[in-house]
Design a protein around this motif. Structure first.
Motif, PDB file in Angstrom:
ATOM      1  N   ALA A 291      42.193  92.465  29.683  1.00 35.57           N
ATOM      2  CA  ALA A 291      42.006  92.665  31.126  1.00 35.57           C
ATOM      3  C   ALA A 291      43.303  92.419  31.889  1.00 35.57           C
ATOM      4  CB  ALA A 291      40.907  91.741  31.645  1.00 35.57           C
TER       5      ALA A 291
ATOM      6  N   TYR B 157      43.972  95.580  34.375  1.00 33.90           N
ATOM      7  CA  TYR B 157      43.742  95.422  35.810  1.00 33.90           C
ATOM      8  C   TYR B 157      44.953  94.882  36.567  1.00 33.90           C
ATOM      9  CZ  TYR B 157      38.880  96.267  34.608  1.00 33.90           C
ATOM     10  OH  TYR B 157      37.726  96.850  34.148  1.00 33.90           O
TER      11      TYR B 157
ATOM     12  N   CYS C 148      42.909  87.804  35.068  1.00 32.55           N
ATOM     13  CA  CYS C 148      41.498  87.552  34.755  1.00 32.55           C
ATOM     14  C   CYS C 148      41.340  86.075  34.408  1.00 32.55           C
ATOM     15  CB  CYS C 148      41.051  88.442  33.592  1.00 32.55           C
ATOM     16  SG  CYS C 148      39.340  88.197  33.099  1.00 32.55           S
TER      17      CYS C 148
ATOM     18  N   LYS D 191      42.758  99.102  40.635  1.00 35.99           N
ATOM     19  CA  LYS D 191      42.087  99.367  39.355  1.00 35.99           C
ATOM     20  C   LYS D 191      40.761  98.618  39.242  1.00 35.99           C
ATOM     21  CE  LYS D 191      46.630  99.664  37.140  1.00 35.99           C
ATOM     22  NZ  LYS D 191      47.546  98.967  36.194  1.00 35.99           N
ATOM     23  N   CYS D 192      40.568  97.596  40.083  1.00 46.73           N
ATOM     24  CA  CYS D 192      39.351  96.782  39.989  1.00 46.73           C
ATOM     25  C   CYS D 192      38.166  97.424  40.705  1.00 46.73           C
ATOM     26  CB  CYS D 192      39.600  95.394  40.585  1.00 46.73           C
ATOM     27  SG  CYS D 192      40.967  94.500  39.816  1.00 46.73           S
TER      28      CYS D 192
ATOM     29  N   VAL E 260      34.176  92.199  38.163  1.00 42.69           N
ATOM     30  CA  VAL E 260      34.140  93.582  37.670  1.00 42.69           C
ATOM     31  C   VAL E 260      33.280  93.625  36.410  1.00 42.69           C
ATOM     32  CG1 VAL E 260      35.520  95.495  36.808  1.00 42.69           C
ATOM     33  CG2 VAL E 260      36.461  93.963  38.549  1.00 42.69           C
TER      34      VAL E 260
ATOM     35  N   LYS F  64      37.785 101.649  30.811  1.00 40.77           N
ATOM     36  CA  LYS F  64      39.237 101.666  31.032  1.00 40.77           C
ATOM     37  C   LYS F  64      39.978 101.380  29.735  1.00 40.77           C
ATOM     38  CE  LYS F  64      39.764 100.669  35.964  1.00 40.77           C
ATOM     39  NZ  LYS F  64      38.415 100.917  36.431  1.00 40.77           N
TER      40      LYS F  64
END
Length: 501
Positions: free
Chosen positions: A138, A142, A157, A182-183, A208, A216
């Motif tokens: 992540a 992200y 994260c 992106k989140c 998320v 993703k």
């Protein structure tokens, strides 16, 4: 203090395999070393066993059902083994004599192998019990882009948790200060519209759903495949590469079979703009309801355009073709450019009327309205002449019955209807006896191979060579010209060989 490496530490191996684009060459080389250990016995590498596994993995990638199943559960259980099998299989494909001059981006078979890798690594990550692996991934998926409000210095994260207020499932906890565009996880929206936002805000964090993370990650893994392959190619010596491609046979034979069956569209991707456009139109018509458009029927460009307009393909290049065909007029222009192709008949260009058949390269399609049409194949015509003079051998009977059984008009027919039609066909020969022939037909139908319906013989079968006039003289091929269903070709792929008798 020794440093943990992918060779001796499972978590490190998972991390390096999951994020190869972010790892150094030495880490990826160690990941390959870990994979090679699977084939080490008493300090010696079992190369023959490794070769068999490479062949099985790679030819498995050519089967859609294998790729789909890998998305549900891992096809290979170790990230190092997956890296070895995937990259060495890719080398075998790229070094095939007919493909070595093709840029890798144009090889559809390489795309199949990449899809199996992506689905497999996705399943391995999903099933890995240590959530810290998801956290590390992540961080990459992200993270803010360099030009997006600057780079956040802390962790992207901070946790993976549940919250009944958000619904079922796990959520990635991302501090608002670290959150990027992106989140903004969204559901799939209707055409032209954005879906609903799935992320939740609470306590200065963004949450998320892990489902967005997996989607993703699969996109990331597509690009990461190229990194793995590049390092493997750097690592292999010329002698190792030559040994590999000289000793494997199953992968080359499968590729040769695609060529023999006229299925070059399964080998190459974007190989030619003209062929790509035509194949997409034919695939759209095949997918359309019969009351919209149908292969083998003469239809207007407007009817065919309705099929293209409604087509929703998975392949990116097919979507691009659909977008480029904006009207019935532009579709007609594509078909007119392909008027010399075996799958296109321009009945009347002025009135925009066309007939399309199954796509095939190099082999002229053959329409079978009645079973006697099979004798348009020169080999079957030769068989017909022989059976006028002599009684059949078992394999001739088998092949005729199996060839007829796989024709599309009999896929939903009753056995009684099929037997009646085949008996009518057989009655043309002097040795025909009603009861005996019916027994022979039923005997062939009742025999299966491991529960699967046997396949008709292809041109390469030794028994068909007795009737073959020569591949260079014949405009047809049995597997490339007859309108056999995709189910038959999938059965070939599932077995890795022709399950004929």
């Amino acid at each position: 203090m020794s440093r943990e490496t992918p060779v001796d530490d499972e978590y490190t191996a998972y991390r390096v395999a999951a994020l190869p684009r972010d790892e150094g060459e030495s880490q990826l080389t160690q990941l390959f070393e870990r994979g090679y250990q699977r084939w080490m016995v008493d300090g010696e590498q079992q190369t023959e066993k490794l070769l068999v596994d490479i062949e099985r993995f790679t030819t498995g990638a050519f089967t859609p059902s294998t790729r789909e199943e890998a998305a549900e559960r891992p096809y290979v259980d170790d990230p190092g083994v997956l890296a070895v099998l995937t990259t060495l299989g890719a080398v075998c494909i790229m070094d095939h004599p007919k493909l070595e001059d093709t840029p890798p981006r144009h090889l559809a078979l390489l795309g199949d192998l990449r899809e199996l890798y992506v689905n497999n690594i996705g399943s391995l990550v999903r099933e890995y019990e240590d959530w810290s692996l998801h956290q590390e991934i992540a961080e990459t998926l992200y993270a803010k882009a360099p030009g997006e409000d600057g780079v956040h210095p802390g962790r992207v994260c901070t946790d993976i948790t549940t919250n009944p207020e958000f619904g079922e499932g796990y959520y990635l906890e991302i501090p608002l200060v670290a959150a990027s565009r992106k989140c903004l996880a969204r559901t799939d929206g209707d055409e032209g519209e954005q879906g609903e936002i799935q992320a939740h805000v609470a306590d200065n964090n963004l949450y998320v759903p892990v489902s967005d993370f997996m989607a993703k990650y699969r996109e990331y893994a597509k690009d990461a495949f190229g990194r793995l392959l590049a390092v493997q190619e750097e690592t292999l010596t010329a002698e190792q590469r030559s040994w590999l491609t000289a000793n494997e046979s199953a992968i080359s034979e499968r590729i040769d079979r695609f060529f023999q069956a006229g299925q070059t569209h399964r080998v190459w991707e974007n190989w030619s703009r003209q062929k790509r456009d035509l194949l997409t139109i034919i695939n759209a018509v095949t997918a359309a309801d019969d009351n919209v458009a149908e292969l083998g029927e003469t239809q207007t460009a407007s009817d065919l355009y309705k099929a293209v307009d409604a087509y929703d393909p998975d392949r990116t290049w097919e979507r691009q073709v659909c977008e480029s065909i904006s009207s019935a007029r532009s579709l007609g222009a594509v078909l007119s450019r392909n008027r010399d192709h075996a799958s296109v008949t321009v009945e009347n260009a002025r009135l925009n009327r066309y007939t399309l058949t199954d796509y095939s390269d190099g082999a002229q399609p053959l329409h079978i309205n009645k079973l006697e049409d099979l004798f348009e194949l020169p080999c079957m015509a030769a068989m017909n002449e022989r059976l006028q003079e002599k009684k059949p051998v078992r394999k001739d009977l088998f092949n005729l019955v199996r060839m007829a059984w796989w024709l599309p008009q009999y896929r939903d027919a009753s056995m009684a209807e099929f037997i009646s039609d085949v008996k009518d066909l057989f009655s043309r020969w002097p040795w025909y006896e009603d009861e005996v022939t019916e027994y022979q037909i039923r005997y062939e139908l009742d025999n299966d191979i491991g529960g699967e319906i046997p396949l008709p013989m292809n041109c390469t079968n030794d028994d068909m060579q007795r009737y073959c006039i020569g591949r260079d003289q014949c405009p047809y091929s049995i597997y490339g010209s007859l309108p056999f269903p995709d189910q038959m070709y999938e059965q070939i792929d599932d077995h890795g060989e022709y399950p004929t008798q």
